[in-house]
Design a protein around this motif. Sequence first.
Motif, PDB file in Angstrom:
ATOM      1  N   THR A  54      45.519  51.399  34.008  1.00  0.00           N
ATOM      2  CA  THR A  54      45.095  50.598  32.855  1.00  0.00           C
ATOM      3  C   THR A  54      44.407  49.329  33.353  1.00  0.00           C
ATOM      4  OG1 THR A  54      46.956  51.421  31.552  1.00  0.00           O
ATOM      5  CG2 THR A  54      45.879  49.405  30.767  1.00  0.00           C
ATOM      6  N   HIS A  55      43.300  48.977  32.698  1.00  0.00           N
ATOM      7  CA  HIS A  55      42.556  47.783  33.114  1.00  0.00           C
ATOM      8  C   HIS A  55      41.940  47.117  31.896  1.00  0.00           C
ATOM      9  CE1 HIS A  55      38.922  50.255  32.700  1.00  0.00           C
ATOM     10  NE2 HIS A  55      39.558  51.190  33.402  1.00  0.00           N
ATOM     11  N   LYS A  56      41.079  46.154  32.093  1.00  0.00           N
ATOM     12  CA  LYS A  56      40.537  45.336  31.009  1.00  0.00           C
ATOM     13  C   LYS A  56      39.808  46.165  29.958  1.00  0.00           C
ATOM     14  CE  LYS A  56      37.837  41.150  30.117  1.00  0.00           C
ATOM     15  NZ  LYS A  56      37.134  39.998  30.716  1.00  0.00           N
ATOM     16  N   TYR A  57      39.171  47.255  30.359  1.00  0.00           N
ATOM     17  CA  TYR A  57      38.346  48.017  29.433  1.00  0.00           C
ATOM     18  C   TYR A  57      38.935  49.375  29.078  1.00  0.00           C
ATOM     19  CZ  TYR A  57      35.178  44.323  30.836  1.00  0.00           C
ATOM     20  OH  TYR A  57      34.626  43.083  31.098  1.00  0.00           O
ATOM     21  N   GLY A  58      40.227  49.557  29.320  1.00  0.00           N
ATOM     22  CA  GLY A  58      40.846  50.817  28.912  1.00  0.00           C
ATOM     23  C   GLY A  58      41.675  51.434  30.024  1.00  0.00           C
ATOM     24  N   GLU A  59      41.556  52.739  30.170  1.00  0.00           N
ATOM     25  CA  GLU A  59      42.293  53.472  31.191  1.00  0.00           C
ATOM     26  C   GLU A  59      41.335  54.339  31.980  1.00  0.00           C
ATOM     27  OE1 GLU A  59      45.252  55.772  29.238  1.00  0.00           O
ATOM     28  OE2 GLU A  59      46.686  54.100  29.109  1.00  0.00           O
TER      29      GLU A  59
END
Length: 352
Positions: A54-59
């Motif tokens: 998981t990161h800033k713009y989704g997965e």
Amino acid sequence: MNTSRRRFLAGLSVLAVAPVLAACGSDSGGGTAATDSPSGSAAPEEAAFPVTITHKYGETTIESAPKRVVCIGLTDQDTLLALGVVPVGVTYWFGDEELKGIYPWAQEALGDAELPTLLKDTNGVEIEKIAGLAPDLIIGQYAGLTEQDYKKLSAMGVPVVAQNGDYTDYGTPWDEAALTLGAAVGKPKAAQELVDSVKKRIADEAAAHPEFKGQTAAVITPWEGLFIYGPEDPRSRMLTDLGFDLHRVITDADDSEFGISLSAERTADLGDIGTAVWIDFDADKQVREIFEGTPAYAEGRWCNISDADGSYYVAHSFVTPLSIPYLLDRYVPQLVAAADGDPKTEPPAVTS
């Protein structure tokens, strides 16, 4: 202002880097052609894949161990090298460009492997050049990747892992970044062991220097007046990990996660600081002269790290599992000299 100083300042804050990382493709033309040789890497750990991050713009799901990793984060290569993965591309931040992002603390980990291709983001992420490297993973943890560039990179059909969305851009703690990088290349246990060993080194230094505990400190640089690094910046985190408390100028400020900009006149507010860590103290005559009139200066409660210090200057800002031990060997003696409040104690010279 020299090139190294300008490039260093580009990473000072989200506001400062936003124009640099504007969402636009590279205009540099074609990239370096990819070869069939993968980046060096040992076998992944058992059951490490598939992994979803998981990161800033989704997965992003990574199905198998990547062999051609491109780093769009400014310091990510260090953790990868420590885990036995040699990236095919790294993004230049500042310092000696000829080293291609592999500084003295990382050269042993690189070994005889080929140096990675050096990417530059001064005109936006170099989309075409990255494509030319034929990556099977693009990752950025100490990064400020925009959503538009994330979508452009993802359009290549390659897994892209952006920075952690729980922190400000360029604000992910070094240990969390390392664990994410480890998971992405199939070495989560090795990454945890790496983090634990470096944290122990930091804790040992803090225990060896109880005089740091409770003393106020700050990392400061003359930039459009004065810039003081905030609590989410890795340079500030290193001070607090060693036992210092951040000075009230930064802790009392609103919206100061990464840092605050003040007028040069506000330099006098640092007169009661326990330890001032200056970056390029001589860069602004007005700031220097004001600080020279404070009790903190008179008591020798300061040290300076400048680009004349070479790789040590870079290490102070990198803050990675590989750079931290190198940094502490040089940094702690300077902090000790500054923290004792004795103007006769001069911070020792450092070597790169």
